[in-house]
Write an enzyme that holds these catalytic residues in place. Structure first.
Site, PDB file in Angstrom:
ATOM      1  N   SER A 231       0.674  -1.165  -0.061  1.00 35.93           N
ATOM      2  CA  SER A 231       0.014   0.187   0.085  1.00 35.93           C
ATOM      3  C   SER A 231       0.844   1.239   0.020  1.00 35.93           C
ATOM      4  O   SER A 231       1.766   1.632   0.733  1.00 35.93           O
ATOM      5  CB  SER A 231      -0.989  -0.059   1.062  1.00 35.93           C
ATOM      6  OG  SER A 231      -1.387   1.167   1.211  1.00 35.93           O
TER       7      SER A 231
ATOM      8  N   LYS B 172     -13.340  -4.348   3.160  1.00 33.66           N
ATOM      9  CA  LYS B 172     -14.324  -3.401   2.782  1.00 33.66           C
ATOM     10  C   LYS B 172     -15.779  -3.766   2.985  1.00 33.66           C
ATOM     11  O   LYS B 172     -16.619  -2.667   3.099  1.00 33.66           O
ATOM     12  CB  LYS B 172     -14.243  -3.278   1.063  1.00 33.66           C
ATOM     13  CG  LYS B 172     -12.807  -2.420   0.709  1.00 33.66           C
ATOM     14  CD  LYS B 172     -12.860  -2.053  -0.903  1.00 33.66           C
ATOM     15  CE  LYS B 172     -11.469  -1.304  -1.045  1.00 33.66           C
ATOM     16  NZ  LYS B 172     -11.503  -0.683  -2.399  1.00 33.66           N
TER      17      LYS B 172
ATOM     18  N   ASN C 278     -14.889   1.955   1.987  1.00 35.86           N
ATOM     19  CA  ASN C 278     -13.428   2.222   1.797  1.00 35.86           C
ATOM     20  C   ASN C 278     -12.752   3.227   2.582  1.00 35.86           C
ATOM     21  O   ASN C 278     -11.680   3.807   2.463  1.00 35.86           O
ATOM     22  CB  ASN C 278     -12.939   2.191   0.273  1.00 35.86           C
ATOM     23  CG  ASN C 278     -13.012   3.683  -0.156  1.00 35.86           C
ATOM     24  OD1 ASN C 278     -14.196   4.253   0.219  1.00 35.86           O
ATOM     25  ND2 ASN C 278     -12.379   4.157  -0.778  1.00 35.86           N
TER      26      ASN C 278
ATOM     27  N   GLY D 273     -15.722  -6.095 -16.189  1.00 40.30           N
ATOM     28  CA  GLY D 273     -15.702  -6.742 -14.892  1.00 40.30           C
ATOM     29  C   GLY D 273     -16.923  -6.653 -14.114  1.00 40.30           C
ATOM     30  O   GLY D 273     -17.632  -5.490 -14.270  1.00 40.30           O
TER      31      GLY D 273
ATOM     32  N   ALA E  97     -15.102  -3.476  -7.342  1.00 41.72           N
ATOM     33  CA  ALA E  97     -14.712  -2.165  -7.952  1.00 41.72           C
ATOM     34  C   ALA E  97     -15.547  -1.778  -9.106  1.00 41.72           C
ATOM     35  O   ALA E  97     -15.824  -0.445  -9.197  1.00 41.72           O
ATOM     36  CB  ALA E  97     -13.169  -2.509  -8.585  1.00 41.72           C
TER      37      ALA E  97
ATOM     38  N   ASN F 145     -18.283  -9.242 -18.542  1.00 40.39           N
ATOM     39  CA  ASN F 145     -17.836  -9.893 -17.518  1.00 40.39           C
ATOM     40  C   ASN F 145     -17.373 -11.568 -18.117  1.00 40.39           C
ATOM     41  O   ASN F 145     -18.292 -11.967 -18.965  1.00 40.39           O
ATOM     42  CB  ASN F 145     -18.566 -10.137 -16.249  1.00 40.39           C
ATOM     43  CG  ASN F 145     -17.478 -10.402 -15.086  1.00 40.39           C
ATOM     44  OD1 ASN F 145     -16.481  -9.950 -14.870  1.00 40.39           O
ATOM     45  ND2 ASN F 145     -18.097 -11.123 -14.148  1.00 40.39           N
TER      46      ASN F 145
ATOM     47  N   VAL G 171     -21.042 -14.578 -16.940  1.00 38.76           N
ATOM     48  CA  VAL G 171     -21.959 -13.692 -17.522  1.00 38.76           C
ATOM     49  C   VAL G 171     -23.087 -13.525 -16.103  1.00 38.76           C
ATOM     50  O   VAL G 171     -23.630 -12.581 -16.086  1.00 38.76           O
ATOM     51  CB  VAL G 171     -22.750 -14.222 -18.451  1.00 38.76           C
ATOM     52  CG1 VAL G 171     -23.977 -13.368 -18.924  1.00 38.76           C
ATOM     53  CG2 VAL G 171     -21.702 -14.306 -19.691  1.00 38.76           C
TER      54      VAL G 171
ATOM     55  N   LYS H 260     -26.367 -10.239 -12.594  1.00 44.54           N
ATOM     56  CA  LYS H 260     -26.781  -9.858 -11.232  1.00 44.54           C
ATOM     57  C   LYS H 260     -26.397  -8.341 -11.115  1.00 44.54           C
ATOM     58  O   LYS H 260     -27.308  -7.641 -10.437  1.00 44.54           O
ATOM     59  CB  LYS H 260     -25.932 -10.684 -10.274  1.00 44.54           C
ATOM     60  CG  LYS H 260     -26.564 -10.632  -8.737  1.00 44.54           C
ATOM     61  CD  LYS H 260     -26.026 -11.614  -7.983  1.00 44.54           C
ATOM     62  CE  LYS H 260     -26.482 -11.275  -6.429  1.00 44.54           C
ATOM     63  NZ  LYS H 260     -25.225 -11.641  -5.609  1.00 44.54           N
TER      64      LYS H 260
HETATM   65  P1  ATR Z   1     -12.559  -6.291  -7.128  1.00 44.45           P
HETATM   66  O1  ATR Z   1     -12.973  -6.051  -5.780  1.00 44.45           O
HETATM   67  O2  ATR Z   1     -11.207  -5.971  -7.077  1.00 44.45           O
HETATM   68  O3  ATR Z   1     -13.079  -5.847  -8.145  1.00 44.45           O
HETATM   69  P2  ATR Z   1     -13.464  -8.995  -7.559  1.00 44.45           P
HETATM   70  O4  ATR Z   1     -14.651  -8.545  -6.517  1.00 44.45           O
HETATM   71  O5  ATR Z   1     -12.537 -10.468  -7.151  1.00 44.45           O
HETATM   72  O6  ATR Z   1     -12.197  -7.919  -7.141  1.00 44.45           O
HETATM   73  O7  ATR Z   1     -13.621  -9.117  -9.000  1.00 44.45           O
HETATM   74  C1  ATR Z   1     -12.738  -9.554 -10.012  1.00 44.45           C
HETATM   75  C2  ATR Z   1     -13.000  -9.340 -11.414  1.00 44.45           C
HETATM   76  O8  ATR Z   1     -12.137  -9.536 -12.200  1.00 44.45           O
HETATM   77  C3  ATR Z   1     -14.356 -10.169 -11.806  1.00 44.45           C
HETATM   78  O9  ATR Z   1     -15.210  -9.356 -12.497  1.00 44.45           O
HETATM   79  C4  ATR Z   1     -13.751 -11.346 -12.424  1.00 44.45           C
HETATM   80  O10 ATR Z   1     -14.511 -11.847 -13.386  1.00 44.45           O
HETATM   81  P3  ATR Z   1     -15.376 -13.026 -12.780  1.00 44.45           P
HETATM   82  O11 ATR Z   1     -16.635 -12.482 -12.270  1.00 44.45           O
HETATM   83  O12 ATR Z   1     -15.656 -13.728 -13.982  1.00 44.45           O
HETATM   84  O13 ATR Z   1     -14.650 -13.747 -11.854  1.00 44.45           O
HETATM   85  C5  ATR Z   1     -12.536 -10.709 -13.209  1.00 44.45           C
HETATM   86  N1  ATR Z   1     -11.396 -11.376 -13.477  1.00 44.45           N
HETATM   87  C6  ATR Z   1     -10.405 -11.728 -12.651  1.00 44.45           C
HETATM   88  N2  ATR Z   1      -9.626 -12.774 -13.149  1.00 44.45           N
HETATM   89  C7  ATR Z   1      -9.829 -12.724 -14.765  1.00 44.45           C
HETATM   90  C8  ATR Z   1      -9.735 -13.424 -15.754  1.00 44.45           C
HETATM   91  N3  ATR Z   1      -8.389 -14.083 -15.701  1.00 44.45           N
HETATM   92  N4  ATR Z   1     -10.350 -13.408 -16.921  1.00 44.45           N
HETATM   93  C9  ATR Z   1     -11.501 -12.561 -16.959  1.00 44.45           C
HETATM   94  N5  ATR Z   1     -11.725 -11.917 -15.826  1.00 44.45           N
HETATM   95  C10 ATR Z   1     -11.398 -12.106 -14.677  1.00 44.45           C
END
Ligand code: ATR
Length: 281
Positions: A14, A65, A86, A126, A130, A150, A153, A158
């Protein structure tokens, strides 16, 4: 001496202490910004002992968080909807939970980069925590259309469903070439919230969207800040598209937090420079 800090685990990566201390020193506020690396079973006693008149507030990061909501007196409506806090502010000895991830993202976009999202078409890559904070804040800016792409899907669906109460023009697609072609044809802003392209992440060498499909006239925003130039940002620069790197969201969520803690205008450039320095840039 007043106290502030960041709560999370692990915290070695951090850089918040560096840029917040720089801002406190700039305003000559007599306060120390700590690194509170707390284990989950210590969280409850930590919150009991932290709260006194010298405690101004804290940043909260992974993995607390959502968990920290249990220990707060009040949570803002937007943080409630996002389901994550946060930033904690000690207001008259009551701990109030905020979410400045989305508002910081918007502030960087509008004030630093001069991009007003109103009436724009946005592709959000995603559907995690975040993405939710950013989507919520973008919808409040009255964007015209939000497409969530995403890998899973059902998770995108959701998130779209949750946000439909705020604005109706939302759709969810699969993060794959075929489905991306149409939304990318007239998009104004693309935001990557996945860890694709992140150092030590699942796919450090990859861009979350095929590089040949990156439009040259859209703003490309990657919230990944390590490395500072991700494969997505590099590809966008080659196309001469405007770009925003991940350090902006990180610093501007801090800018918004600093103002809540101190009621003073945050020295944005000083904080950004301190963040860059802490990363060795
Ligand atoms: P954050 O809080 O940082 O947003 P998170 O809630 O774990 O972290 O979300 C991670 C995001 O990155 C999700 O949209 C995840 O997709 P899935 O919902 O399909 O898991 C996406 N993500 C992580 N690794 C990935 C990868 N190798 N390919 C595609 N999407 C990925």
């Amino acid at each position: 001496m007043k106290r502030l800090g960041i709560i999370g685990h692990p915290l070695s990566h951090s850089i918040s202490p560096e840029f917040h201390q720089a801002a406190l020193d700039h305003h000559e506020i007599k306060a120390d910004f700590y690194r509170w690396e707390i284990k989950e079973d210590e969280l409850s006693s930590f919150f009991k002992t932290i709260q006194d008149a010298n405690f101004l507030g804290a940043s909260v990061t992974i993995p607390y968080k959502e968990k920290c909501l249990d220990f707060l007196g009040k949570v803002t409506d937007s943080a409630k909807l996002i389901g994550a806090v946060n930033c904690i502010v000690n207001e008259n000895n009551q701990l109030i939970g905020y979410n400045t991830d989305g508002s910081g993202f918007i502030r960087a976009l509008k004030t630093k980069h001069g991009f007003n999202p109103q009436s724009k078409k946005v592709l959000l890559i995603g559907a995690g925590g975040a993405a939710k904070a950013i989507a919520y804040s973008l919808l409040k800016e009255n964007i015209d259309q939000l497409t969530i792409a995403n890998r899973t899907v059902a998770r995108g669906d959701k998130l779209a469903e949750t946000l439909k109460s705020i604005a109706p023009k939302i759709n969810s697609i699969k993060l794959e070439r075929e489905s991306l072609i149409e939304p990318l044809s007239d998009v104004d802003l693309i935001v990557n919230t996945t860890s694709i392209g992140m150092k030590n992440g699942p796919a450090p060498e990859h861009s979350p969207i095929p590089e040949d499909l990156i439009p040259r006239n859209a703003m490309i925003n990657d919230i990944v800040y390590n490395p500072i130039e991700t494969p997505l940002i590099k590809a966008a620069k080659i196309k001469k598209a405007p770009t925003i790197g991940g350090l902006d969201m990180l610093v501007y969520q801090g800018v918004e937090a600093f103002e809540l803690w101190t009621n003073k205008h945050a020295p944005e450039t000083i904080m950004y420079d301190a963040a860059q320095k802490a990363l060795g840039l």
